[in-house]
Write a protein that holds these residues in place. Structure first.
Motif, PDB file in Angstrom:
ATOM      1  N   ALA A  58       0.830  -1.212   0.000  1.00 38.59           N
ATOM      2  CA  ALA A  58       0.000   0.000   0.000  1.00 38.59           C
ATOM      3  C   ALA A  58       0.863   1.259   0.000  1.00 38.59           C
ATOM      4  O   ALA A  58       0.562   2.222  -0.718  1.00 38.59           O
ATOM      5  CB  ALA A  58      -0.945  -0.014   1.201  1.00 38.59           C
ATOM      6  N   ARG A 115       2.329   2.365  -3.271  1.00 38.57           N
ATOM      7  CA  ARG A 115       1.339   2.892  -4.206  1.00 38.57           C
ATOM      8  C   ARG A 115       0.636   4.144  -3.662  1.00 38.57           C
ATOM      9  O   ARG A 115      -0.327   4.622  -4.251  1.00 38.57           O
ATOM     10  CB  ARG A 115       0.326   1.798  -4.523  1.00 38.57           C
ATOM     11  CG  ARG A 115       0.959   0.715  -5.383  1.00 38.57           C
ATOM     12  CD  ARG A 115       0.280  -0.641  -5.229  1.00 38.57           C
ATOM     13  NE  ARG A 115       0.947  -1.616  -6.079  1.00 38.57           N
ATOM     14  CZ  ARG A 115       2.086  -2.255  -5.749  1.00 38.57           C
ATOM     15  NH1 ARG A 115       2.688  -2.008  -4.596  1.00 38.57           N
ATOM     16  NH2 ARG A 115       2.633  -3.133  -6.572  1.00 38.57           N
ATOM     17  N   ASP A 116       1.104   4.633  -2.530  1.00 37.87           N
ATOM     18  CA  ASP A 116       0.507   5.807  -1.875  1.00 37.87           C
ATOM     19  C   ASP A 116      -0.982   5.609  -1.598  1.00 37.87           C
ATOM     20  O   ASP A 116      -1.796   6.508  -1.812  1.00 37.87           O
ATOM     21  CB  ASP A 116       0.728   7.073  -2.712  1.00 37.87           C
ATOM     22  CG  ASP A 116       2.196   7.448  -2.801  1.00 37.87           C
ATOM     23  OD1 ASP A 116       2.915   7.273  -1.798  1.00 37.87           O
ATOM     24  OD2 ASP A 116       2.616   7.900  -3.879  1.00 37.87           O
ATOM     25  N   TRP A 117      -1.344   4.437  -1.100  1.00 36.58           N
ATOM     26  CA  TRP A 117      -2.737   4.128  -0.807  1.00 36.58           C
ATOM     27  C   TRP A 117      -3.105   4.341   0.660  1.00 36.58           C
ATOM     28  O   TRP A 117      -4.255   4.118   1.043  1.00 36.58           O
ATOM     29  CB  TRP A 117      -3.049   2.678  -1.158  1.00 36.58           C
ATOM     30  CG  TRP A 117      -3.085   2.372  -2.619  1.00 36.58           C
ATOM     31  CD1 TRP A 117      -3.056   3.253  -3.667  1.00 36.58           C
ATOM     32  CD2 TRP A 117      -3.154   1.072  -3.203  1.00 36.58           C
ATOM     33  NE1 TRP A 117      -3.104   2.582  -4.859  1.00 36.58           N
ATOM     34  CE2 TRP A 117      -3.167   1.229  -4.612  1.00 36.58           C
ATOM     35  CE3 TRP A 117      -3.219  -0.217  -2.689  1.00 36.58           C
ATOM     36  CZ2 TRP A 117      -3.232   0.161  -5.496  1.00 36.58           C
ATOM     37  CZ3 TRP A 117      -3.278  -1.277  -3.569  1.00 36.58           C
ATOM     38  CH2 TRP A 117      -3.296  -1.100  -4.954  1.00 36.58           C
ATOM     39  N   GLU A 118      -2.150   4.756   1.494  1.00 35.10           N
ATOM     40  CA  GLU A 118      -2.436   4.860   2.929  1.00 35.10           C
ATOM     41  C   GLU A 118      -3.650   5.737   3.211  1.00 35.10           C
ATOM     42  O   GLU A 118      -4.468   5.403   4.070  1.00 35.10           O
ATOM     43  CB  GLU A 118      -1.227   5.399   3.706  1.00 35.10           C
ATOM     44  CG  GLU A 118      -0.047   4.477   3.730  1.00 35.10           C
ATOM     45  CD  GLU A 118       0.932   4.778   2.607  1.00 35.10           C
ATOM     46  OE1 GLU A 118       0.567   5.478   1.638  1.00 35.10           O
ATOM     47  OE2 GLU A 118       2.078   4.306   2.693  1.00 35.10           O
ATOM     48  N   LEU A 168      -6.220   6.159   1.511  1.00 36.98           N
ATOM     49  CA  LEU A 168      -7.447   5.444   1.137  1.00 36.98           C
ATOM     50  C   LEU A 168      -7.755   4.280   2.070  1.00 36.98           C
ATOM     51  O   LEU A 168      -8.901   3.854   2.177  1.00 36.98           O
ATOM     52  CB  LEU A 168      -7.328   4.919  -0.295  1.00 36.98           C
ATOM     53  CG  LEU A 168      -7.109   5.970  -1.384  1.00 36.98           C
ATOM     54  CD1 LEU A 168      -6.840   5.298  -2.719  1.00 36.98           C
ATOM     55  CD2 LEU A 168      -8.295   6.902  -1.470  1.00 36.98           C
ATOM     56  N   HIS A 169      -6.733   3.752   2.722  1.00 37.81           N
ATOM     57  CA  HIS A 169      -6.906   2.568   3.558  1.00 37.81           C
ATOM     58  C   HIS A 169      -7.281   2.941   4.988  1.00 37.81           C
ATOM     59  O   HIS A 169      -6.622   2.565   5.947  1.00 37.81           O
ATOM     60  CB  HIS A 169      -5.645   1.698   3.514  1.00 37.81           C
ATOM     61  CG  HIS A 169      -5.541   0.906   2.257  1.00 37.81           C
ATOM     62  ND1 HIS A 169      -4.679  -0.155   2.118  1.00 37.81           N
ATOM     63  CD2 HIS A 169      -6.185   1.005   1.076  1.00 37.81           C
ATOM     64  CE1 HIS A 169      -4.802  -0.664   0.912  1.00 37.81           C
ATOM     65  NE2 HIS A 169      -5.705   0.032   0.256  1.00 37.81           N
ATOM     66  N   ASN A 214     -13.040   2.522   5.001  1.00 40.41           N
ATOM     67  CA  ASN A 214     -12.897   2.076   3.617  1.00 40.41           C
ATOM     68  C   ASN A 214     -12.499   0.608   3.537  1.00 40.41           C
ATOM     69  O   ASN A 214     -12.974  -0.129   2.660  1.00 40.41           O
ATOM     70  CB  ASN A 214     -11.872   2.932   2.872  1.00 40.41           C
ATOM     71  CG  ASN A 214     -12.383   4.314   2.560  1.00 40.41           C
ATOM     72  OD1 ASN A 214     -13.565   4.617   2.717  1.00 40.41           O
ATOM     73  ND2 ASN A 214     -11.484   5.177   2.121  1.00 40.41           N
ATOM     74  N   ARG A 267      -5.498  -5.880   6.488  1.00 39.09           N
ATOM     75  CA  ARG A 267      -5.230  -4.434   6.455  1.00 39.09           C
ATOM     76  C   ARG A 267      -6.057  -3.704   7.518  1.00 39.09           C
ATOM     77  O   ARG A 267      -5.568  -2.813   8.196  1.00 39.09           O
ATOM     78  CB  ARG A 267      -5.544  -3.852   5.070  1.00 39.09           C
ATOM     79  CG  ARG A 267      -4.522  -4.142   4.017  1.00 39.09           C
ATOM     80  CD  ARG A 267      -3.196  -3.441   4.251  1.00 39.09           C
ATOM     81  NE  ARG A 267      -3.329  -1.993   4.055  1.00 39.09           N
ATOM     82  CZ  ARG A 267      -2.551  -1.101   4.674  1.00 39.09           C
ATOM     83  NH1 ARG A 267      -1.613  -1.473   5.498  1.00 39.09           N
ATOM     84  NH2 ARG A 267      -2.730   0.184   4.448  1.00 39.09           N
TER      85      ARG A 267
END
Length: 114
Positions: free
Chosen positions: A23, A26-29, A31-32, A36, A84
């Protein structure tokens, strides 16, 4: 960009670390978030359930190989999002399961062992 290892992950702590790294790469932190992740978990659980909709009990035990492979991928998605979510909330899933099994044993004692 870093590659995620294709070697077998052997425990939930290692899985959490791998997913956290995946994560982050991909710079998804952002969003996580727990909300969500819980939402995504439910979506994936519904996708898992879809493979069993309208099957008899017997049919659900004897899935064709292609369907079984699709079910395996959905199980992976459910585990990924659940891991997650637990990681984001600082919950050890195995400790939570252990605690829940103790509560279940108290709530549902073996017949004759109350």
């Amino acid at each position: 960009m870093a590659q995620t290892s294709s070697r077998r992950i052997v425990d939930l702590k290692e899985l959490a670390v791998q997913l956290r790294r995946f994560a982050a790469e991909r710079d998804w932190e952002a969003l996580h978030t727990p909300k969500n992740l819980a939402t995504a978990l439910m979506v994936e659980a519904a996708e898992l359930l879809e493979h069993f909709q309208w099957l008899t009990s017997e049919q659900s035990h004897t899935l064709p190989p292609t369907v079984r492979d699709q079910v395996a991928l959905e199980i992976a998605d459910v585990l990924i999002y659940l891991t997650r979510l637990a990681d984001q909330l600082g919950i050890d899933p195995l400790e939570a399961v252990t605690d829940k099994m103790v509560l279940n044993a108290q709530k549902y004692p073996v017949a004759g062992h109350q």
